[in-house]
Enzyme design. Structure first.
Site, mmCIF file in Angstrom:
data_model
loop_
_atom_site.group_PDB
_atom_site.id
_atom_site.type_symbol
_atom_site.label_atom_id
_atom_site.label_comp_id
_atom_site.label_asym_id
_atom_site.label_seq_id
_atom_site.Cartn_x
_atom_site.Cartn_y
_atom_site.Cartn_z
ATOM 1 C CB SER A 182 37.164 35.311 -84.651
ATOM 2 O OG SER A 182 37.633 35.890 -85.605
ATOM 3 C CG ASP A 197 24.560 41.291 -100.143
ATOM 4 O OD1 ASP A 197 25.327 42.029 -100.292
ATOM 5 O OD2 ASP A 197 25.145 39.749 -100.070
ATOM 6 C CG HIS A 230 36.737 36.187 -88.909
ATOM 7 N ND1 HIS A 230 36.121 36.195 -87.745
ATOM 8 C CD2 HIS A 230 35.868 36.104 -89.933
ATOM 9 C CE1 HIS A 230 34.559 35.914 -87.929
ATOM 10 N NE2 HIS A 230 34.618 35.760 -89.439
ATOM 11 C CG PHE A 264 31.048 33.690 -103.200
ATOM 12 C CD1 PHE A 264 29.549 34.155 -102.998
ATOM 13 C CD2 PHE A 264 31.661 33.935 -102.060
ATOM 14 C CE1 PHE A 264 29.093 34.714 -102.153
ATOM 15 C CE2 PHE A 264 31.387 34.551 -101.032
ATOM 16 C CZ PHE A 264 29.862 34.759 -100.952
ATOM 17 C CD GLU A 323 31.461 34.680 -91.235
ATOM 18 O OE1 GLU A 323 32.466 35.424 -90.854
ATOM 19 O OE2 GLU A 323 31.009 34.339 -92.310
HETATM 20 P P1 FAD Z 1 27.995 49.014 -95.505
HETATM 21 O O1 FAD Z 1 29.065 49.174 -94.529
HETATM 22 O O2 FAD Z 1 26.705 49.896 -95.119
HETATM 23 O O3 FAD Z 1 28.271 49.444 -96.896
HETATM 24 C C1 FAD Z 1 27.496 49.083 -98.092
HETATM 25 C C2 FAD Z 1 27.703 49.971 -99.266
HETATM 26 O O4 FAD Z 1 27.413 51.397 -98.954
HETATM 27 C C3 FAD Z 1 29.605 50.115 -99.652
HETATM 28 O O5 FAD Z 1 29.565 50.167 -101.186
HETATM 29 C C4 FAD Z 1 29.681 51.380 -98.972
HETATM 30 O O6 FAD Z 1 30.559 51.972 -99.722
HETATM 31 C C5 FAD Z 1 28.509 52.215 -99.245
HETATM 32 N N1 FAD Z 1 27.981 53.248 -98.144
HETATM 33 C C6 FAD Z 1 28.312 52.956 -96.866
HETATM 34 N N2 FAD Z 1 27.943 54.048 -96.269
HETATM 35 C C7 FAD Z 1 27.372 55.080 -97.150
HETATM 36 C C8 FAD Z 1 26.764 56.367 -97.221
HETATM 37 N N3 FAD Z 1 26.434 56.832 -96.029
HETATM 38 N N4 FAD Z 1 26.299 56.988 -98.352
HETATM 39 C C9 FAD Z 1 26.692 56.273 -99.744
HETATM 40 N N5 FAD Z 1 27.122 54.906 -99.538
HETATM 41 C C10 FAD Z 1 27.569 54.456 -98.518
HETATM 42 N N6 FAD Z 1 25.686 39.229 -95.294
HETATM 43 C C11 FAD Z 1 24.425 38.659 -94.575
HETATM 44 O O7 FAD Z 1 23.617 38.878 -95.400
HETATM 45 N N7 FAD Z 1 24.670 37.996 -93.679
HETATM 46 C C12 FAD Z 1 25.835 37.895 -92.979
HETATM 47 O O8 FAD Z 1 25.645 37.071 -91.937
HETATM 48 C C13 FAD Z 1 27.148 38.401 -93.418
HETATM 49 N N8 FAD Z 1 28.052 38.339 -92.916
HETATM 50 C C14 FAD Z 1 29.292 39.032 -93.362
HETATM 51 C C15 FAD Z 1 30.529 39.145 -92.727
HETATM 52 C C16 FAD Z 1 31.725 39.658 -93.224
HETATM 53 C C17 FAD Z 1 32.942 39.613 -92.276
HETATM 54 C C18 FAD Z 1 31.517 40.371 -94.334
HETATM 55 C C19 FAD Z 1 32.746 40.981 -94.884
HETATM 56 C C20 FAD Z 1 30.509 40.411 -95.028
HETATM 57 C C21 FAD Z 1 29.172 39.770 -94.581
HETATM 58 N N9 FAD Z 1 28.138 39.792 -95.320
HETATM 59 C C22 FAD Z 1 26.928 39.223 -94.801
HETATM 60 C C23 FAD Z 1 27.884 40.460 -96.525
HETATM 61 C C24 FAD Z 1 27.463 41.863 -96.480
HETATM 62 O O9 FAD Z 1 26.065 42.060 -95.775
HETATM 63 C C25 FAD Z 1 27.412 42.761 -97.947
HETATM 64 O O10 FAD Z 1 28.755 42.706 -98.247
HETATM 65 C C26 FAD Z 1 26.712 43.874 -98.086
HETATM 66 O O11 FAD Z 1 26.609 44.089 -99.321
HETATM 67 C C27 FAD Z 1 27.550 45.245 -97.341
HETATM 68 O O12 FAD Z 1 27.407 45.085 -95.956
HETATM 69 P P2 FAD Z 1 28.129 46.173 -95.286
HETATM 70 O O13 FAD Z 1 27.807 45.887 -93.801
HETATM 71 O O14 FAD Z 1 29.484 46.018 -95.542
HETATM 72 O O15 FAD Z 1 27.501 47.553 -95.596
#
Ligand code: FAD
Length: 284
Positions: free
Chosen positions: A16, A110, A263, A213, A18
């Site tokens: 895939s 973020d 990916h 980064f 991105e």
């Molecule tokens: P989550 O899975 O919600 O986790 C975030 C943090 O919270 C982690 O430290 C986790 O341990 C903690 N956590 C989760 N659940 C709980 C809970 N219930 N209680 C306490 N702590 C908890 N960012 C963008 O803005 N746009 C994009 O298009 C984008 N694409 C991405 C694509 C990929 C493949 C990756 C790997 C990252 C991407 N990001 C993107 C970055 C991402 O948004 C950030 O890394 C963000 O800080 C975390 O997102 P997440 O979905 O992993 O969060």
């Protein structure tokens, strides 16, 4: 090792790609050239990132629709929870579903610096999406631990919850230490995660930017990489070749470790990702 072929993977190999929404006409041309070249490799899906402000959000939407209409590829928009209410997220999800977009990369996003607003986690978004329709959902995984996590175990348990909420696969943050990915995959399996943990491969062309980064993302850049890129600051051609060679070595080892899904963080360029896929045995 160099002569060992992993082309046998070919039949089961899924890739895939991105992309990010372009912000100028020149960037748009580059994006479409890249999509046109990479689509010949028949990716399982392509995805488009989603920015933190509403301007980029609309662009994600329009690029996804255009990819779908022009190429027929499965196009997965990234979607984050930042600055959007549950109702807005539900509406976005329904709009996607109704226009035939059924794959989503679901993320928290973020948190803007200084914000103390309560926020959703990606797990909440996965649940919300599944409540709207039976989306195919990819989520993010962090082999070297998410920078905000309390510790590796807490991160892993939160990740398990996110997978259990209905994710179909996870795509990892980029990494260069293959061992860290393999250990993470083992730990996921040990706590009962059965979905694919797809390695996110970043072919590096701009090393200086990468170093900055990576610090923000908590990704290790090993010493051997510093040595390889040393002296290439003004030499983009050599940097590209080094970047491709590192990623080719990585996918080769990953392939030998049984990885069949990859990916690619293309940064909207096709050359390196295409060449790396070629070494995996993929042909148009
Ligand atoms: P989550 O899975 O919600 O986790 C975030 C943090 O919270 C982690 O430290 C986790 O341990 C903690 N956590 C989760 N659940 C709980 C809970 N219930 N209680 C306490 N702590 C908890 N960012 C963008 O803005 N746009 C994009 O298009 C984008 N694409 C991405 C694509 C990929 C493949 C990756 C790997 C990252 C991407 N990001 C993107 C970055 C991402 O948004 C950030 O890394 C963000 O800080 C975390 O997102 P997440 O979905 O992993 O969060």
């Amino acid at each position: 090792i160099l002569n060992q072929n992993i082309a046998d993977l070919k039949g089961d190999l899924n890739v895939s790609f991105e992309f990010f929404p372009p912000t100028s006409e020149a960037m748009e041309d580059t994006l479409w050239q890249s999509i046109d070249r990479l689509k010949t490799l028949k990716p399982k899906f392509v995805s488009v990132t989603y920015g933190a402000n509403s301007g980029t959000r609309d662009r994600t939407h329009s690029v996804i629709k255009e990819i779908k209409d022009r190429t027929g590829l499965v196009a997965a928009p990234h979607l984050t929870c930042i600055d959007a209410s549950k109702d807005e997220l539900k509406q976005i999800a329904l709009d996607y579903w109704n226009s035939g977009i059924k794959n989503i990369v679901a993320l928290r996003g973020d948190i803007p610096a200084g914000s103390d607003k309560p926020h959703m986690y990606a797990t909440d978004l996965v649940r919300l999406l599944k409540e709207q329709a039976d989306f195919d959902i990819s989520v993010a995984a962090y082999p070297e631990v998410h920078p905000e996590a309390k510790n590796a175990q807490a991160d892993l348990l939160a990740f398990k919850d996110k997978m259990d909420a209905g994710a179909d696969r996870a795509i990892t943050q980029f990494f260069f230490d293959v061992e860290s990915y393999l250990r993470f995959r083992d730990r996921c399996a040990a706590i009962g995660i059965t979905q694919e943990i797809v390695p996110g491969i970043l072919p590096v062309s701009n090393y200086k930017t990468l170093v900055k980064f990576s610090k923000l993302c908590n990704v290790k850049v090993p010493g051997w990489m510093h040595k390889l890129y040393d002296g290439t600051d003004n030499d983009p051609t050599t940097r590209n070749l080094i970047g491709a060679s590192i990623a080719m070595d990585m996918v080769k080892v990953l392939g030998q470790e049984g990885v069949k899904d990859f990916h690619f963080y293309t940064l909207n360029r096709s050359e390196l990702s295409y060449a790396i896929c070629h070494t995996l045995g993929l042909r148009p």
